[in-house]
Design an enzyme around this catalytic site. Structure first.
Site, short mmCIF file in Angstrom:
data_model
loop_
_atom_site.label_atom_id
_atom_site.label_comp_id
_atom_site.label_asym_id
_atom_site.label_seq_id
_atom_site.Cartn_x
_atom_site.Cartn_y
_atom_site.Cartn_z
N CYS A 86 -8.38 -27.67 12.38
CA CYS A 86 -9.53 -28.58 12.29
C CYS A 86 -9.13 -29.92 12.34
CB CYS A 86 -10.57 -28.29 11.33
SG CYS A 86 -11.04 -26.50 11.55
N GLN A 107 -11.18 7.48 -5.32
CA GLN A 107 -11.77 8.11 -3.92
C GLN A 107 -13.09 8.88 -4.34
OE1 GLN A 107 -11.02 7.72 -1.02
NE2 GLN A 107 -8.56 7.07 -1.06
N ASP A 111 -2.35 8.32 -1.66
CA ASP A 111 -3.54 9.17 -1.65
C ASP A 111 -3.96 9.48 -0.13
OD1 ASP A 111 -4.13 6.53 -0.69
OD2 ASP A 111 -6.28 6.41 -1.51
N ASP A 134 0.83 -1.09 0.16
CA ASP A 134 0.05 0.00 0.13
C ASP A 134 0.82 1.14 0.04
OD1 ASP A 134 0.89 0.25 2.57
OD2 ASP A 134 -1.00 -0.22 3.61
N SER A 135 0.16 2.35 -0.08
CA SER A 135 1.13 3.71 -0.29
C SER A 135 1.57 4.26 1.10
CB SER A 135 0.20 4.70 -0.96
OG SER A 135 -0.96 5.27 -0.28
N GLY A 136 0.99 3.81 1.96
CA GLY A 136 1.39 4.51 3.28
C GLY A 136 0.32 5.71 3.72
N HIS A 176 -6.36 -21.40 10.56
CA HIS A 176 -7.97 -21.75 10.23
C HIS A 176 -8.58 -20.72 9.28
CE1 HIS A 176 -12.07 -22.99 10.22
NE2 HIS A 176 -12.44 -21.94 10.70
N ASP A 199 -8.05 -7.17 0.49
CA ASP A 199 -7.26 -7.29 1.54
C ASP A 199 -7.91 -6.96 3.01
OD1 ASP A 199 -5.67 -5.01 2.92
OD2 ASP A 199 -6.59 -4.36 1.17
N PHE A 210 -3.10 5.68 4.16
CA PHE A 210 -4.10 5.56 5.24
C PHE A 210 -3.59 5.39 6.37
CE2 PHE A 210 -6.71 2.47 7.63
CZ PHE A 210 -7.88 3.17 7.48
#
Length: 373
Positions: free
Chosen positions: A307, A187, A144, A90-92, A333, A264, A94
């Site tokens: 399991c 966006q 962004d 990711d771009s960083g 799991h 993700d 957020f």
């Protein structure tokens, strides 16, 4: 060296494959999150064994610790974390907005203090591209800004337009990197016209793939689905569509039905560490006393190690005792379940039975967990 091919459709749901020099990514794809060059509680080969074709790495966390330049000196992120399949970073943007103190947002970028030690840093489109180049990720995200929802229209519009200017700078700074892909990020909040304006700006710049950003940030599932009813259609048909930060299993199914190719989320691993397991019948809280004497597995139809080899009673015990194996087994799991869900979605699209798959998925969850003994 990189390509995206759509091989089948069922309604708006799409089946395809992203080809990279490090391997193929079958879509719809779920990407486990390896925030600090590790999927918490899992060995890389165990993540691969669940069926994951690609991982997500986090630019913000890796730039602060151990540092992108150090990772580059040590051979890049793939070698550093022993993962030879594709990685998306990711771009960083957020994390800067959500984790950092004393942020200062300007046209140039964002100046911020590290949440680790308070040190000062500047992240711009150019610096984000440089960090992701040093990491060596296969899919790079444009830099962004992502405002939290709800926000007023004026704030959302200004943020989107800034992100589009940053997208153009990201494209310029990325340059020509054969074998690597750059994704732009749409966006616009929940405003249809702003989403359309953002998509048009991104198409004019030109990217290898396109993300729907700014969702799963507090707006609720109904509002997110309303946006996904139209937003993916603004993006090019022949490029991957990535919904960032999603999500719960029913979010994933709903997104795929609406034309999303990649997702993700930290949820499978974070839930595992807090005693939550995801199954075909919904969520199981292994902390609950009802499991203390239960010899049955979490899901008798599941082939994951948790399991196949361990009872609910054992998982309850080791979680209550604070043993590391509890989070490890529950994370394995959950990741296995998520990848099994993606495989089921891909098969349903290929065979033209998405409507039936979606109905069966919701029906099984409505039944709830198996009755206590």
């Amino acid at each position: 060296m990189t390509s995206f091919d759509l091989t089948a459709r069922d309604g708006r749901a799409r089946l395809g494959v992203i080809r990279t020099p490090r391997g193929e990514i079958r879509t719809p794809a779920f990407m486990p999150v390896g925030t600090a060059a590790t999927v918490k509680g899992m060995l890389p080969e165990s993540v691969a064994a669940t069926g994951a074709d690609i991982l997500l790495g986090n630019t913000y966390h890796l730039m602060l610790r151990p540092g992108a330049e150090r990772i580059d000196r040590l051979g890049g992120l793939h070698r550093f974390m022993n993962w030879d399949r594709p990685i998306l970073t990711d771009s960083g943007g957020f994390q800067v907005m959500s984790l950092s103190d004393l942020r200062k947002l300007t046209e140039d970028g964002v100046e911020f203090r590290s949440h680790i030690d308070g040190s000062r840093h500047m992240l711009s489109p150019e610096r984000s591209m440089e960090i992701q180049r040093l990491l060596g990720s296969d899919i790079v995200m444009a830099f962004d800004e992502c405002p939290a929802l709800p926000a007023d229209r004026e704030r959302i519009a200004a943020s989107m337009q800034l992100s589009m200017r940053w997208a153009a700078r990201s494209r310029e700074a990325f340059g020509d990197r054969p074998g690597h892909m750059l994704f732009g990020i749409m966006q616009g909040g929940l405003e249809r016209d702003l989403r359309e304006e953002s998509a048009a700006a991104l198409r004019d710049i030109g990217f290898d793939g396109y993300a729907v950003g700014g969702l799963a940030v507090g707006e609720g599932q109904a509002a997110m689905f309303d946006c996904l009813d139209y937003a993916p259609g603004f993006l090019p048909e022949d490029r991957p569509r990535y919904l960032m930060g999603v999500g719960k299993p029913d979010d994933i199914v709903g997104a795929v039905v609406r034309g999303i190719d990649m997702m993700d989320c930290v949820l499978p691993s974070r839930s595992g560490r807090t005693g939550q397991a995801w199954t075909r019948r919904g969520q199981v809280n292994i902390k609950n006393a009802r499991h203390a004497d239960d010899p049955r597995p979490l899901d008798e139809a599941c082939s994951c190690p948790a399991c196949q080899g361990y009872s609910r009673a054992y998982l309850h015990h080791v979680f209550r005792a604070g043993e590391m194996i509890a989070g490890m087994l529950l994370t394995w799991h959950n990741l296995h379940y998520y990848q099994e869900l993606m495989a089921g979605l891909r098969a349903a699209i290929a065979e033209g039975r998405m409507a039936a798959f979606e109905a069966d998925f919701h029906a099984a969850r409505e039944e709830g967990d198996i009755p206590p003994l």
